[in-house]
Design an enzyme around this catalytic site. Sequence first.
Site, mmCIF file in Angstrom:
data_model
loop_
_atom_site.group_PDB
_atom_site.id
_atom_site.type_symbol
_atom_site.label_atom_id
_atom_site.label_comp_id
_atom_site.label_asym_id
_atom_site.label_seq_id
_atom_site.Cartn_x
_atom_site.Cartn_y
_atom_site.Cartn_z
ATOM 1 N N SER A 92 -21.816 -15.885 -9.827
ATOM 2 C CA SER A 92 -21.903 -16.792 -11.225
ATOM 3 C C SER A 92 -20.516 -17.144 -11.655
ATOM 4 O O SER A 92 -20.135 -18.385 -12.450
ATOM 5 C CB SER A 92 -22.815 -15.715 -12.107
ATOM 6 O OG SER A 92 -24.088 -15.781 -11.898
ATOM 7 N N SER A 98 -65.203 1.737 -2.820
ATOM 8 C CA SER A 98 -64.702 0.922 -2.756
ATOM 9 C C SER A 98 -64.460 -0.101 -3.567
ATOM 10 O O SER A 98 -64.599 -0.588 -4.424
ATOM 11 C CB SER A 98 -66.134 -0.099 -2.827
ATOM 12 O OG SER A 98 -67.294 -0.234 -3.019
#
EC number: 2.7.7.4
Length: 633
Positions: A38, A542
């Site tokens: 930056s 499941s």
Amino acid sequence: MSHVSDLISTDIAQYLSAHEKKHLLRFITCGSVDDGKSTLIGRLLFESKMLFEDQLAAVEADSKKWGTQGDAIDFALLVDGLAAEREQGITIDVAYRFFSTDKRKFIVADTPGHEQYTRNMITGASTADMAVVMVDARKGVLTQTRRHSYLVSLIGIQHIVVAINKMDLVDYAESTYNKIVEDYMAFAKQIGLKNVTFIPVSAFKGDNIISRSPNMGWYHGSTLMGFLETVEINEMRMQQQPFRLPVQWVNRPNLDFRGFTGTIASGLIKPGDKIRVQPSGKESSVARIVTQGGDLPMAVAGQSITLTLADEIDISRGDVISTTEASAEVADQFEATLIWMHDEPLLPGRPYLMKIANNMVSTTVTAIKHQVNVNTLEHIAARKLDLNEIGVCNISLDKPVPFDPYEENPDTGGFILIDRLTNNTVGAGLLRFALRRSHNIHMQHVDVNKAARSAIKQQKSCVLWFTGLSGAGKSTIANLVEKKLHAEGRHTYLLDGDNIRHGLNKDLGFTDADRVENIRRVAEVSKLMVDAGLIVITSFISPFESERTMARGMLEDGEFIEVYVSTPLQVAESRDTKGLYKKARSGELKNFTGIDSPYEVPENAEIVVDTSGGSPAEQADKILEYLKGNGYC
């Protein structure tokens, strides 16, 4: 006054004309955290005179509040716009900035250095022509430096500048610079980076940014700005590739006009050119190239156009228009390099949505061939990919798509993966090649189909998918349902979780990855049994909504009936007929659903039965009433 005004207008017009003709360079800054990315961009903006007085005043004030360099301007604050970035002194989001010099226009993407924001770096790199890899002279080449460099090489960025920053903090030592050059080049050769330029800089003090530094007389190369202004980018590369137009939408404003709109990904096109539409393979020729400003005699990569064709052929969003002499490939199974970008791991067998060009298809990673160690480039065996990990995978799509290998065309070879439930982007990938099986394996037509098999049994085939915690009563109720159906002469088959693990799935354990594969296999078997005309009953915990959604997606509408066997955890645990909860609580049994592995409760199950109240027989009768009421038997 009129004469002066005319002169000013002429000068402005000349300036704008010259500005329009400048070439545009897109580049990114990347590397490890706190390497000065930056600050470098802020310095470039400042030195190129791209700041207004109010911006400069604001950043001077913010430097006193947030900065760490005493009374000096903290140039990083020109780019770090988020409050969190300023407070922490880091970059989180991708910041895009425009600046210009007399020779060139620039768009730079400041990408974050933290490992957890690697996904943002990939976003910035996806449209870049060049990369500036920052290295802190005090720290040398770090893991994140290697990761970003490897990603840059994967994405196909050709020109790399390694800016060795903070040279002022190592007394501008040439030996430090040479050591970093040696370390980085050893890694660059491994990953195939060829056009690498090294520049020693101090972004904070301005050394070798705009003008040559008097503190580094031993360096004889270009300044960073000098390199940015002169690096040669092949802006014609995509125009030199075969023509590709991914269709974004069918333009039909009235009955007299039908065109196909999109942005040209590569190549060029002229009226009269022969084209092929894929994946259908239908051919025609270009009648007109229509734009808002009028018809064109030719269009090239990057232009948004509407094509009209000489013939009426069926084309939809997601199709790709190519020329007949150099068409895109079409396949539904690939080898791909995948960069995982989500906190939840990638598990083979789990379904995702894949967006490639303007196409959206369902896809599954069928196998992770290996994971890549970004430090050593070693290929590591893996059963899942965690956040920021990179793997080479086999993927399977639910339908063929037109594509090019990523190296040849990023627009038709790059893709993203999207979570089906949250719509979050979870991965980015690069198609390498189609698997041979994709071209060699085809669906065989059969004369006796599912409807015929169901009709002879006088029933409508379906899957009753029982899901719930261990001990909820799934197997008990499922067994009663099959007995009642059998007594009525119905054709059924019960797939029980424990029984399946004695045969088909005996090689699977209970990790999340194994649970996903367990359900995938059961769903495939169920699909075959439904095709045989049976009423299939499955009884599996499941636990993941993704896998239940996958199983539902394999079947036609109305063929998947989710039965949620709802029981509070404490009730299920109190039953514990197999002693599994006791083992899980003591640590003897790992990855047990409800204890140290989650269960995701169904939100839209067709049938919900609560076994904390009511007998199993009553619950079974409730399920039979549903089947009869909806015409299954």
